[in-house]
Design a protein around this motif. Structure first.
Motif, PDB file in Angstrom:
ATOM      1  N   SER A 163      15.183 -17.708   0.784  1.00 27.29           N
ATOM      2  CA  SER A 163      13.703 -18.083   0.266  1.00 27.29           C
ATOM      3  C   SER A 163      13.396 -17.056  -0.804  1.00 27.29           C
ATOM      4  CB  SER A 163      12.811 -18.108   1.309  1.00 27.29           C
ATOM      5  OG  SER A 163      12.834 -17.010   2.009  1.00 27.29           O
ATOM      6  N   PHE A 164      14.011 -15.976  -0.901  1.00 26.29           N
ATOM      7  CA  PHE A 164      13.671 -14.683  -1.729  1.00 26.29           C
ATOM      8  C   PHE A 164      14.406 -14.982  -3.176  1.00 26.29           C
ATOM      9  CE2 PHE A 164      12.028 -12.713   1.667  1.00 26.29           C
ATOM     10  CZ  PHE A 164      11.204 -11.690   1.135  1.00 26.29           C
ATOM     11  N   ASN A 165      15.360 -16.060  -3.226  1.00 23.77           N
ATOM     12  CA  ASN A 165      16.083 -16.254  -4.541  1.00 23.77           C
ATOM     13  C   ASN A 165      16.115 -17.723  -4.950  1.00 23.77           C
ATOM     14  OD1 ASN A 165      17.661 -13.448  -5.102  1.00 23.77           O
ATOM     15  ND2 ASN A 165      17.699 -13.780  -2.999  1.00 23.77           N
ATOM     16  N   SER A 166      14.850 -18.507  -4.409  1.00 22.82           N
ATOM     17  CA  SER A 166      15.042 -20.024  -4.615  1.00 22.82           C
ATOM     18  C   SER A 166      13.412 -20.155  -4.985  1.00 22.82           C
ATOM     19  CB  SER A 166      15.650 -20.685  -3.541  1.00 22.82           C
ATOM     20  OG  SER A 166      14.515 -20.316  -2.346  1.00 22.82           O
ATOM     21  N   GLY A 167      13.418 -21.567  -5.632  1.00 22.88           N
ATOM     22  CA  GLY A 167      12.004 -22.171  -5.735  1.00 22.88           C
ATOM     23  C   GLY A 167      11.525 -22.368  -7.241  1.00 22.88           C
ATOM     24  N   TRP A 168      12.519 -21.868  -8.110  1.00 22.18           N
ATOM     25  CA  TRP A 168      12.142 -22.171  -9.469  1.00 22.18           C
ATOM     26  C   TRP A 168      12.558 -23.309  -9.843  1.00 22.18           C
ATOM     27  CZ3 TRP A 168      15.026 -17.779  -8.109  1.00 22.18           C
ATOM     28  CH2 TRP A 168      14.010 -16.291  -7.879  1.00 22.18           C
ATOM     29  N   LEU A 169      11.765 -23.869 -10.957  1.00 21.05           N
ATOM     30  CA  LEU A 169      12.083 -25.586 -11.225  1.00 21.05           C
ATOM     31  C   LEU A 169      12.037 -25.574 -12.721  1.00 21.05           C
ATOM     32  CD1 LEU A 169       9.130 -27.095  -8.966  1.00 21.05           C
ATOM     33  CD2 LEU A 169      11.812 -26.724  -8.542  1.00 21.05           C
ATOM     34  N   ALA A 170      12.900 -26.685 -13.375  1.00 20.08           N
ATOM     35  CA  ALA A 170      12.612 -27.031 -14.681  1.00 20.08           C
ATOM     36  C   ALA A 170      12.951 -28.604 -14.751  1.00 20.08           C
ATOM     37  CB  ALA A 170      14.009 -26.365 -15.471  1.00 20.08           C
ATOM     38  N   SER A 171      12.097 -29.142 -15.549  1.00 18.80           N
ATOM     39  CA  SER A 171      11.938 -30.508 -15.593  1.00 18.80           C
ATOM     40  C   SER A 171      12.660 -31.134 -16.961  1.00 18.80           C
ATOM     41  CB  SER A 171      10.662 -31.181 -15.506  1.00 18.80           C
ATOM     42  OG  SER A 171      10.555 -32.652 -15.602  1.00 18.80           O
ATOM     43  N   GLY A 172      13.475 -32.068 -16.585  1.00 17.68           N
ATOM     44  CA  GLY A 172      14.081 -32.679 -18.078  1.00 17.68           C
ATOM     45  C   GLY A 172      14.321 -34.237 -17.718  1.00 17.68           C
ATOM     46  N   LYS A 173      14.840 -34.858 -18.878  1.00 12.13           N
ATOM     47  CA  LYS A 173      15.131 -36.323 -18.833  1.00 12.13           C
ATOM     48  C   LYS A 173      15.950 -36.657 -17.552  1.00 12.13           C
ATOM     49  CE  LYS A 173      18.716 -36.105 -22.345  1.00 12.13           C
ATOM     50  NZ  LYS A 173      19.850 -36.721 -21.550  1.00 12.13           N
ATOM     51  N   ASP A 174      16.828 -35.971 -17.117  1.00 11.85           N
ATOM     52  CA  ASP A 174      17.801 -36.471 -16.221  1.00 11.85           C
ATOM     53  C   ASP A 174      17.105 -36.359 -14.854  1.00 11.85           C
ATOM     54  OD1 ASP A 174      19.578 -37.533 -18.018  1.00 11.85           O
ATOM     55  OD2 ASP A 174      20.585 -35.385 -18.176  1.00 11.85           O
ATOM     56  N   GLY A 175      16.270 -35.393 -14.654  1.00 11.43           N
ATOM     57  CA  GLY A 175      15.597 -34.939 -13.334  1.00 11.43           C
ATOM     58  C   GLY A 175      15.137 -33.638 -13.127  1.00 11.43           C
ATOM     59  N   ARG A 182      16.165 -24.327  -8.367  1.00  8.10           N
ATOM     60  CA  ARG A 182      17.111 -23.150  -7.870  1.00  8.10           C
ATOM     61  C   ARG A 182      17.182 -22.888  -6.401  1.00  8.10           C
ATOM     62  NH1 ARG A 182      17.828 -17.425  -9.636  1.00  8.10           N
ATOM     63  NH2 ARG A 182      19.004 -16.436  -8.134  1.00  8.10           N
ATOM     64  N   THR A 183      18.266 -22.799  -5.954  1.00  8.63           N
ATOM     65  CA  THR A 183      18.306 -23.094  -4.365  1.00  8.63           C
ATOM     66  C   THR A 183      18.981 -21.915  -3.887  1.00  8.63           C
ATOM     67  OG1 THR A 183      20.206 -24.459  -4.428  1.00  8.63           O
ATOM     68  CG2 THR A 183      18.330 -25.553  -4.328  1.00  8.63           C
ATOM     69  N   GLY A 184      18.809 -20.569  -4.386  1.00  4.27           N
ATOM     70  CA  GLY A 184      19.500 -19.398  -4.023  1.00  4.27           C
ATOM     71  C   GLY A 184      20.405 -19.307  -4.883  1.00  4.27           C
ATOM     72  N   ARG A 185      21.719 -19.238  -4.185  1.00  5.42           N
ATOM     73  CA  ARG A 185      23.115 -18.944  -5.139  1.00  5.42           C
ATOM     74  C   ARG A 185      23.423 -20.205  -6.129  1.00  5.42           C
ATOM     75  NH1 ARG A 185      27.696 -18.467  -1.221  1.00  5.42           N
ATOM     76  NH2 ARG A 185      26.851 -20.147  -0.042  1.00  5.42           N
ATOM     77  N   GLY A 186      22.645 -21.126  -6.047  1.00  8.31           N
ATOM     78  CA  GLY A 186      22.961 -22.288  -6.752  1.00  8.31           C
ATOM     79  C   GLY A 186      21.882 -22.850  -7.503  1.00  8.31           C
ATOM     80  N   ILE A 187      22.010 -24.004  -8.218  1.00  8.82           N
ATOM     81  CA  ILE A 187      21.205 -24.949  -8.853  1.00  8.82           C
ATOM     82  C   ILE A 187      21.553 -26.164  -8.706  1.00  8.82           C
ATOM     83  CG2 ILE A 187      19.815 -25.413 -11.028  1.00  8.82           C
ATOM     84  CD1 ILE A 187      20.597 -22.732 -12.163  1.00  8.82           C
ATOM     85  N   VAL A 188      20.269 -26.994  -8.446  1.00 12.37           N
ATOM     86  CA  VAL A 188      20.801 -28.580  -7.973  1.00 12.37           C
ATOM     87  C   VAL A 188      19.713 -29.409  -8.785  1.00 12.37           C
ATOM     88  CG1 VAL A 188      21.678 -28.101  -6.046  1.00 12.37           C
ATOM     89  CG2 VAL A 188      19.338 -28.632  -6.405  1.00 12.37           C
ATOM     90  N   ARG A 189      20.357 -30.484  -9.417  1.00  9.01           N
ATOM     91  CA  ARG A 189      19.130 -31.314  -9.958  1.00  9.01           C
ATOM     92  C   ARG A 189      18.840 -32.620  -9.050  1.00  9.01           C
ATOM     93  NH1 ARG A 189      22.355 -33.612 -13.872  1.00  9.01           N
ATOM     94  NH2 ARG A 189      22.751 -35.635 -12.740  1.00  9.01           N
ATOM     95  N   ILE A 190      17.535 -32.783  -9.009  1.00  9.69           N
ATOM     96  CA  ILE A 190      16.937 -33.766  -8.114  1.00  9.69           C
ATOM     97  C   ILE A 190      16.614 -35.112  -9.070  1.00  9.69           C
ATOM     98  CG2 ILE A 190      14.845 -34.275  -6.594  1.00  9.69           C
ATOM     99  CD1 ILE A 190      14.248 -31.356  -6.500  1.00  9.69           C
ATOM    100  N   ASN A 191      17.639 -36.109  -8.511  1.00 14.68           N
ATOM    101  CA  ASN A 191      17.611 -37.302  -9.561  1.00 14.68           C
ATOM    102  C   ASN A 191      16.492 -38.038  -8.989  1.00 14.68           C
ATOM    103  OD1 ASN A 191      20.162 -36.492 -10.517  1.00 14.68           O
ATOM    104  ND2 ASN A 191      21.148 -36.853  -8.340  1.00 14.68           N
ATOM    105  N   GLY A 192      16.359 -39.036  -9.962  1.00 15.53           N
ATOM    106  CA  GLY A 192      15.076 -40.141  -9.660  1.00 15.53           C
ATOM    107  C   GLY A 192      15.308 -40.802  -8.462  1.00 15.53           C
ATOM    108  N   ASP A 193      16.284 -41.104  -8.084  1.00 12.21           N
ATOM    109  CA  ASP A 193      16.727 -41.800  -6.614  1.00 12.21           C
ATOM    110  C   ASP A 193      16.585 -40.984  -5.629  1.00 12.21           C
ATOM    111  OD1 ASP A 193      18.925 -40.444  -6.799  1.00 12.21           O
ATOM    112  OD2 ASP A 193      20.357 -42.205  -6.643  1.00 12.21           O
ATOM    113  N   GLY A 194      16.021 -39.399  -5.672  1.00 10.92           N
ATOM    114  CA  GLY A 194      15.835 -38.747  -4.715  1.00 10.92           C
ATOM    115  C   GLY A 194      17.281 -37.998  -4.021  1.00 10.92           C
ATOM    116  N   THR A 195      18.391 -38.329  -4.585  1.00 11.55           N
ATOM    117  CA  THR A 195      19.699 -37.522  -4.367  1.00 11.55           C
ATOM    118  C   THR A 195      19.705 -36.289  -5.086  1.00 11.55           C
ATOM    119  OG1 THR A 195      20.912 -38.864  -6.014  1.00 11.55           O
ATOM    120  CG2 THR A 195      20.647 -39.764  -3.855  1.00 11.55           C
ATOM    121  N   LEU A 196      20.803 -35.364  -4.788  1.00 13.42           N
ATOM    122  CA  LEU A 196      21.130 -34.322  -5.616  1.00 13.42           C
ATOM    123  C   LEU A 196      22.587 -34.359  -6.087  1.00 13.42           C
ATOM    124  CD1 LEU A 196      19.838 -31.477  -2.777  1.00 13.42           C
ATOM    125  CD2 LEU A 196      18.551 -32.349  -4.601  1.00 13.42           C
ATOM    126  N   SER A 197      22.418 -33.531  -7.324  1.00 11.72           N
ATOM    127  CA  SER A 197      23.487 -33.350  -8.153  1.00 11.72           C
ATOM    128  C   SER A 197      23.927 -31.842  -8.199  1.00 11.72           C
ATOM    129  CB  SER A 197      23.528 -34.018  -9.353  1.00 11.72           C
ATOM    130  OG  SER A 197      23.452 -35.393  -9.349  1.00 11.72           O
TER     131      SER A 197
END
Length: 415
Positions: free
Chosen positions: A240-252, A256-271
């Motif tokens: 939780s000390f290294n996560s929480g930042w967001l950015a919105s784009g056309k693909d989702g 930022r989830t700590g050691r990684g970055i994921v994309r939340i897609n329109g169907d509610g899945t992660l990439s």
């Protein structure tokens, strides 16, 4: 345990806590700023501050105050927040170059981990609480943070209270998203959508009784490197000390989830985007914008140090994602492989030379990871530009906010 960003601004130095969530440096750093000699220069252009005239414009303006927040609108209007001796101010720079200083009323000192500009020119600040500052400088608290007993499942915005709000993003359709976290007991991070008086959980879940926080837990692993069809609300994000930042784009929506970055897609899945797949494959950097390997292989250092902790932004016209981390505190420089080129005046060069330590910034483009710039406090993206905030600190310890100097530069992006 008190949230990291609630500590006094100038005492946030090498803060470690949370036991399972933090380590001094855990993971492979995405680049080493001390090496390299690439051919691509790092050119910057001072667009707000960096001068010696308190009535100046653009790079001739002197902004006396410590950095507290940065945002860029879709039309390249910039918003810089600073702390002065008598309160906070918002500096607005129009695309024409015209600058206006706007005193802020209704808000005490805050340091925004992220900021986002609404269509009406107001600015949201994720600063433990979620604030909204109008174009005229009037601040209002939208959502409370720093709760003793936060509950991510609350659905009424007026009753919702987070442990800490670190991220904020606005989608093209005006939808407002926040990245929030719980730092007590059941440590976890979440993404919520705010729609008027309702609030919806978009990503993340609380830990179950007796559940391990180790990567051997598929829910933890999928929060960094999600398997195909992983649902965003099924992952457990514990750093939780290294996560929480967001950015919105056309693909989702990027998270930022700590050691990684994921994309939340329109169907509610992660990439996966930055997913710690094979950190040893990441090479040493040769210079700005030169690839060090696949972004999917990289891991972001799990560490919290001085100042704001990270940033995440998009330059949508180029389909590029930029992020920063505070795994190491680095000063900008006029020399070396990552020296800032483009300072055209003595005050600008002095600001760089006297700047306080800052973060590392990286680009993800076409799946490749590359270093960009070191030593900045924050980044913000517009459709065709990347901006970075830098500040210089006075040499003595007993210093007032107006003895700090803050500026914003536009980073020249390669063709």
């Amino acid at each position: 345990m008190r949230g990291f960003s609630s500590l006094p601004r100038r005492r946030r130095r090498a803060v470690l806590g949370g036991g399972l969530a933090l380590a001094a440096i855990a993971g492979f750093g995405v680049y080493n700023a001390a090496v390299g000699g690439g051919d691509q220069p790092l050119n910057v252009d001072f667009v707000l501050g960096g001068g010696d005239d308190i009535f100046g414009e653009g790079g001739t303006l002197a902004i006396q105050g410590s950095y507290e927040g940065l945002a860029a609108a879709s039309d390249n209007t910039l918003y810089l927040f600073t702390q002065e001796n008598d309160g906070m101010a918002m500096w607005r720079r129009k695309p024409s170059g015209a600058v206006k200083r706007i005193p802020i009323s209704g808000m005490d000192t805050v340091t925004a981990q992220q900021a986002a500009v609404a269509r009406d020119g107001s600015v949201y600040l994720a600063a433990d609480d979620l604030w909204k500052v109008s174009a005229a400088g009037k601040a209002a608290k939208v959502i409370n943070g720093r709760c003793k007993s936060p509950d991510p499942r609350v659905t009424v915005a007026g009753k919702f209270c987070a442990g800490q709000i670190t991220g904020v993003a606005l989608a093209d359709d005006g939808s407002l998203y926040i990245g929030d976290q719980v730092n007590r007991d059941d440590v976890a991070s979440y993404v919520h959508k705010v729609d008027g008086d309702s609030i919806e959980l978009v990503a993340g879940r609380p830990p179950k009784d007796g559940e391990t926080y180790k990567p051997s837990n598929p829910a933890v692993k999928n929060g960094i490197n999600p398997s195909p069809d992983t649902k965003a609300k099924d992952v457990l994000v514990t750093d939780s000390f290294n996560s929480g930042w967001l950015a919105s784009g056309k693909d989702g929506l990027y998270w930022r989830t700590g050691r990684g970055i994921v994309r939340i897609n329109g169907d509610g899945t992660l990439s996966p985007v930055v997913s710690a797949a094979a950190p040893k494959k990441i090479t040493e950097a040769n210079g700005p914008f030169e690839s060090v390997g696949r972004a999917a292989d990289a891991t972001i250092p799990r560490h919290a140090s001085g100042g704001t902790r990270g940033d995440l932004t998009l330059v949508p016209g180029r389909d590029e994602l930029y992020f920063s981390d505070a795994g190491s505190s680095l000063k900008p420089s006029l020399d070396g492989a990552y020296g800032w080129r483009g300072a055209s005046s003595a005050p600008q060069k002095k600001l760089i030379e006297e700047s306080s330590g800052g973060k590392l910034v990286h680009r993800v483009a076409d799946g490749e990871l590359s270093p960009v710039i070191a030593g900045v406090q924050a980044i913000a993206g517009s459709p065709d530009a990347l901006y970075a905030a830098v500040e210089a600190e006075p040499a003595h310890e007993d210093r007032s906010p107006e003895e700090w100097t803050t500026a914003v530069v536009r980073v020249e992006l390669p063709d």
